[in-house]
Design a protein around this motif. Structure first.
Motif, short mmCIF file in Angstrom:
data_model
loop_
_atom_site.label_atom_id
_atom_site.label_comp_id
_atom_site.label_asym_id
_atom_site.label_seq_id
_atom_site.Cartn_x
_atom_site.Cartn_y
_atom_site.Cartn_z
N ALA A 17 0.86 -1.18 0.00
CA ALA A 17 0.00 0.00 0.00
C ALA A 17 0.89 1.23 0.00
O ALA A 17 2.08 1.16 0.35
CB ALA A 17 -0.89 0.00 1.24
N GLU A 18 0.32 2.36 -0.40
CA GLU A 18 1.09 3.60 -0.36
C GLU A 18 1.65 3.81 1.05
O GLU A 18 0.94 3.64 2.03
CB GLU A 18 0.20 4.78 -0.74
N GLY A 19 2.92 4.15 1.12
CA GLY A 19 3.57 4.39 2.40
C GLY A 19 4.30 3.18 2.96
O GLY A 19 5.10 3.32 3.88
N ASP A 20 4.05 1.99 2.42
CA ASP A 20 4.81 0.82 2.85
C ASP A 20 6.26 1.00 2.42
O ASP A 20 6.56 1.75 1.48
CB ASP A 20 4.25 -0.46 2.24
N VAL A 34 16.45 1.22 0.95
CA VAL A 34 15.03 1.23 1.27
C VAL A 34 14.34 2.34 0.48
O VAL A 34 14.95 3.37 0.20
CB VAL A 34 14.79 1.38 2.79
N GLY A 35 13.10 2.10 0.12
CA GLY A 35 12.30 3.11 -0.57
C GLY A 35 10.90 3.13 0.02
O GLY A 35 10.52 2.25 0.80
N ILE A 36 10.12 4.12 -0.37
CA ILE A 36 8.74 4.25 0.07
C ILE A 36 7.84 3.95 -1.12
O ILE A 36 7.95 4.61 -2.17
CB ILE A 36 8.45 5.67 0.61
N TYR A 37 6.97 2.97 -0.95
CA TYR A 37 6.08 2.56 -2.03
C TYR A 37 5.06 3.66 -2.29
O TYR A 37 4.48 4.23 -1.37
CB TYR A 37 5.38 1.25 -1.69
N LEU A 38 4.83 3.97 -3.56
CA LEU A 38 3.86 4.99 -3.95
C LEU A 38 2.58 4.29 -4.42
O LEU A 38 1.67 4.08 -3.65
CB LEU A 38 4.45 5.89 -5.03
N GLN A 39 2.50 3.95 -5.66
CA GLN A 39 1.40 3.17 -6.23
C GLN A 39 1.82 2.74 -7.62
O GLN A 39 2.82 3.22 -8.16
CB GLN A 39 0.09 3.95 -6.26
N HIS A 40 1.09 1.79 -8.20
CA HIS A 40 1.37 1.29 -9.55
C HIS A 40 2.81 0.81 -9.70
O HIS A 40 3.47 1.08 -10.71
CB HIS A 40 1.04 2.34 -10.61
N ASN A 41 3.32 0.14 -8.68
CA ASN A 41 4.66 -0.45 -8.67
C ASN A 41 5.79 0.58 -8.63
O ASN A 41 6.95 0.25 -8.88
CB ASN A 41 4.85 -1.41 -9.83
N LYS A 42 5.50 1.82 -8.35
CA LYS A 42 6.51 2.88 -8.25
C LYS A 42 6.90 3.10 -6.79
O LYS A 42 6.09 2.91 -5.88
CB LYS A 42 5.98 4.20 -8.82
N PHE A 43 8.14 3.51 -6.58
CA PHE A 43 8.60 3.84 -5.23
C PHE A 43 9.59 4.99 -5.29
O PHE A 43 10.27 5.21 -6.29
CB PHE A 43 9.23 2.61 -4.55
N ALA A 44 9.63 5.76 -4.22
CA ALA A 44 10.56 6.89 -4.10
C ALA A 44 11.73 6.44 -3.23
O ALA A 44 11.55 5.72 -2.24
CB ALA A 44 9.85 8.09 -3.46
N HIS A 45 12.92 6.89 -3.63
CA HIS A 45 14.12 6.53 -2.86
C HIS A 45 15.23 7.51 -3.19
O HIS A 45 15.12 8.31 -4.12
CB HIS A 45 14.52 5.08 -3.15
N ALA A 46 16.29 7.43 -2.41
CA ALA A 46 17.42 8.32 -2.60
C ALA A 46 18.49 7.63 -3.44
O ALA A 46 18.85 6.49 -3.19
CB ALA A 46 18.00 8.73 -1.26
N ALA A 70 7.35 -4.12 3.48
CA ALA A 70 6.95 -4.23 4.89
C ALA A 70 6.22 -2.97 5.31
O ALA A 70 6.34 -1.91 4.70
CB ALA A 70 8.19 -4.44 5.76
N ARG A 71 5.45 -3.11 6.38
CA ARG A 71 4.65 -2.01 6.91
C ARG A 71 5.13 -1.67 8.30
O ARG A 71 5.33 -2.54 9.16
CB ARG A 71 3.18 -2.47 6.96
N LEU A 72 5.37 -0.37 8.53
CA LEU A 72 5.77 0.08 9.87
C LEU A 72 4.66 -0.24 10.86
O LEU A 72 3.49 -0.08 10.56
CB LEU A 72 6.04 1.58 9.88
N GLU A 73 5.04 -0.70 12.02
CA GLU A 73 4.03 -1.02 13.04
C GLU A 73 3.95 0.07 14.07
O GLU A 73 4.78 0.86 14.27
CB GLU A 73 4.37 -2.34 13.71
#
Length: 73
Positions: A17-20, A34-46, A70-73
């Motif tokens: 999900a977005e934010g995973d 590590v990256g942050i999942y956006l949507q449609h298989n895209k992710f943001a990362h450095a 993974a999802r932050l708990e």
């Protein structure tokens, strides 16, 4: 890598999900990116060369080095 123990890994086959977070083992056999999942298989990362970028999990490089979502708990 220090963030991974704070997360709940998603079962294989589950769509993030977005934010995973998406983790990669790029250097050796340990989590090194590590990256942050956006949507449609895209992710943001450095990127060390380009700064913050958006990439696609379907790119061969990321398919090869992908470890888990993974999802932050």
């Amino acid at each position: 890598a220090g963030m991974y123990p704070l997360c709940r890994p998603l079962p294989k086959g589950d769509v993030p999900a977005e934010g995973d977070l998406v983790f990669f083992k790029i250097h050796k056999k340990r989590i090194s990116h590590v990256g942050i999942y956006l949507q449609h298989n895209k992710f943001a990362h450095a990127s060390t060369q380009s700064g913050i970028i958006i990439s696609d999990l379907d790119e061969p490089y990321y398919q090869r080095t992908f470890y888990k979502a993974a999802r932050l708990e």
